[in-house]
Design an enzyme around this catalytic site. Structure first.
Site, PDB file in Angstrom:
ATOM      1  CB  THR A  44      -1.147   0.204   1.064  1.00  0.00           C
ATOM      2  OG1 THR A  44      -1.583  -1.047   1.609  1.00  0.00           O
ATOM      3  CG2 THR A  44      -1.841   1.093   1.316  1.00  0.00           C
ATOM      4  CE1 TYR A 133       0.224  -9.117   2.370  1.00  0.00           C
ATOM      5  CE2 TYR A 133       2.302  -7.885   1.756  1.00  0.00           C
ATOM      6  CZ  TYR A 133       1.087  -7.662   1.535  1.00  0.00           C
ATOM      7  OH  TYR A 133       0.041  -6.951   0.908  1.00  0.00           O
ATOM      8  CE  LYS A 162      -0.994  -7.881   4.496  1.00  0.00           C
ATOM      9  NZ  LYS A 162      -0.734  -6.612   4.007  1.00  0.00           N
ATOM     10  CB  ILE A 203      -2.092  -6.018   8.025  1.00  0.00           C
ATOM     11  CG1 ILE A 203      -1.082  -6.436   9.005  1.00  0.00           C
ATOM     12  CG2 ILE A 203      -1.195  -4.919   7.233  1.00  0.00           C
ATOM     13  CD1 ILE A 203       0.210  -6.618   9.318  1.00  0.00           C
TER      14      ILE A 203
END
Length: 293
Positions: A44, A133, A162, A203
Site C-alpha cells: 500500500t 507475508y 499476514k 493489516i
C-alpha cells in the site's frame, strides 16, 4: 510481538517526492484513533517504486512519530533479493522498528525450498520479530503451509503470517496445522472471518480512512465480542469492496484525497489515478460514510 489492528500506510507524494509532512500527520491520526501498529512501506505504501533512501526514510519517520506512544511499527522489509531484504531488515531494526513484514520474493518465483532459505536468512540476520507475508496475486508464489511450519520451527523470531491469498480453507488449515504461528488478515473483505477463526489481528488498507472503525472491529473480536465486530465489518463492506476496484493503493489514495486527507492525488508510475468511472463510484460510496479528521 506485534498484533491487533494495523494500517498498511499509504505513502503521500507531492511534486514527485515523498510528502513527509502529510505522512507524519497520517501516522499521528492512526495513533489518535486507537490503532495498535502502523505498517510503513508495504504494498500500500508503493514500496516497489520508492528508492532505497526513501524506503528507509519512511521507516525512520514512522518510528520517530510513534515513539512514546502505544503504537508499534511493523516495517516493510520485503524484496525479491535476499541480500536486499536483509539490508532493509537490519536498517529497520537499527532505527527502532518493533517487527518486520517480509513479503514473498516476487517475479523470480522461488521454489518452496527457496522461500524457506530466503526467510531463514532474513530472520537469522535480525533479532526482532518477523512476520511472513503471503500475497500470491501480487508475487506469483504462495507460501505452502508446510513451509510456514518449517520456518516457525527453524526461526524463533518468525512469529506470524499476514495472509492475503483470500482462501478461507488456508486460514482454517493454518490454525489446525501451525497453531504456534499467529495469523493476521491481509484483506479487508475477510477481516472478520479471519478474526473469527482465531486470527490475531488485521493489516488494513481501509484503516487509512477509518482507523477507529478498524481498531474497534479488531479489538471487539479479540475480546470475544464477535457480534459487535460483525456489525462494524458489515458497515464497512461497501467501502472494503470499492477500495479494491483497481489495484491497491490506487483507490485508497483517491478516497483519501476526496476526503481531504491528502493535499493532492499523486502516484508513482506505472500506477495512475482511477478511471473517471471508478473515481465517481469511490465518491458515491464515500458519501455514505463519515471520515473523521
Amino acid at each position: 510481538m506485534v498484533f491487533g489492528a494495523m494500517s498498511a500506510l499509504i505513502t503521500p507524494f507531492i511534486n514527485h517526492k515523498v510528502d513527509f509532512e502529510t505522512y507524519e500527520t497520517l501516522i499521528k491520526r492512526q495513533i489518535t484513533y486507537g490503532m495498535d501498529a502502523c505498517v510503513p512501506v508495504g504494498t500500500t505504501g508503493e514500496s516497489a517504486t520508492l528508492s532505497h533512501k526513501e524506503h528507509m526514510e519512511c521507516i525512520e519517520v514512522a518510528v520517530a512519530v510513534c515513539r512514546g506512544s502505544k503504537v508499534k511499527v511493523l516495517a516493510g522489509a520485503g524484496s525479491n533479493s535476499t541480500s536486499e531484504a536483509k539490508e532493509l531488515a537490519l536498517f529497520a531494526q537499527k532505527c527502532g522498528a518493533d517487527a518486520l513484514l517480509c513479503v514473498t520474493p516476487y517475479y523470480n518465483k522461488p521454489t518452496q525450498e527457496g522461500l524457506f532459505e530466503h526467510y531463514k536468512a532474513v530472520a537469522n540476520a535480525v533479532e526482532i520479530p518477523v512476520m511472513l507475508y503471503n500475497v500470491p496475486s501480487r508475487t506469483g508464489v504462495s507460501i505452502e503451509i508446510e513451509t510456514a511450519k518449517r520456518l516457525r520451527d527453524a526461526c524463533k523470531n518468525i512469529y506470524a503470517i499476514k495472509e492475503a491469498a483470500g482462501l478461507m480453507e488456508r486460514v482454517v488449515a493454518f490454525g489446525a496445522e501451525v497453531p504456534n504461528l499467529a495469523l493476521l488478515s491481509g484483506e479487508d473483505v475477510i477481516n472478520y472471518p479471519i478474526l473469527a477463526n482465531n486470527g490475531k489481528g488485521v493489516i488494513s488498507v481501509t484503516g487509512n480512512l477509518f482507523p477507529q472503525e478498524i481498531a474497534d472491529l479488531t479489538h471487539y473480536a479479540l475480546q470475544g465480542n464477535m457480534e459487535k465486530s460483525y456489525e462494524i465489518n458489515t458497515r464497512l463492506y461497501e467501502m472494503n469492496r470499492i477500495l479494491f476496484c483497481e489495484s491497491n493503493p490506487v483507490p485508497i489514495k483517491a478516497a483519501m484525497f476526496l476526503a481531504g486527507l491528502l493535499k493532492n492525488l499523486e502516484y508513482r508510475l506505472p500506477l495512475v489515478p482511477p478511471s473517471k468511472e471508478n473515481m465517481a463510484k469511490i465518491q458515491q460510496i464515500l458519501e455514505k460514510y463519515e471520515v473523521k479528521e
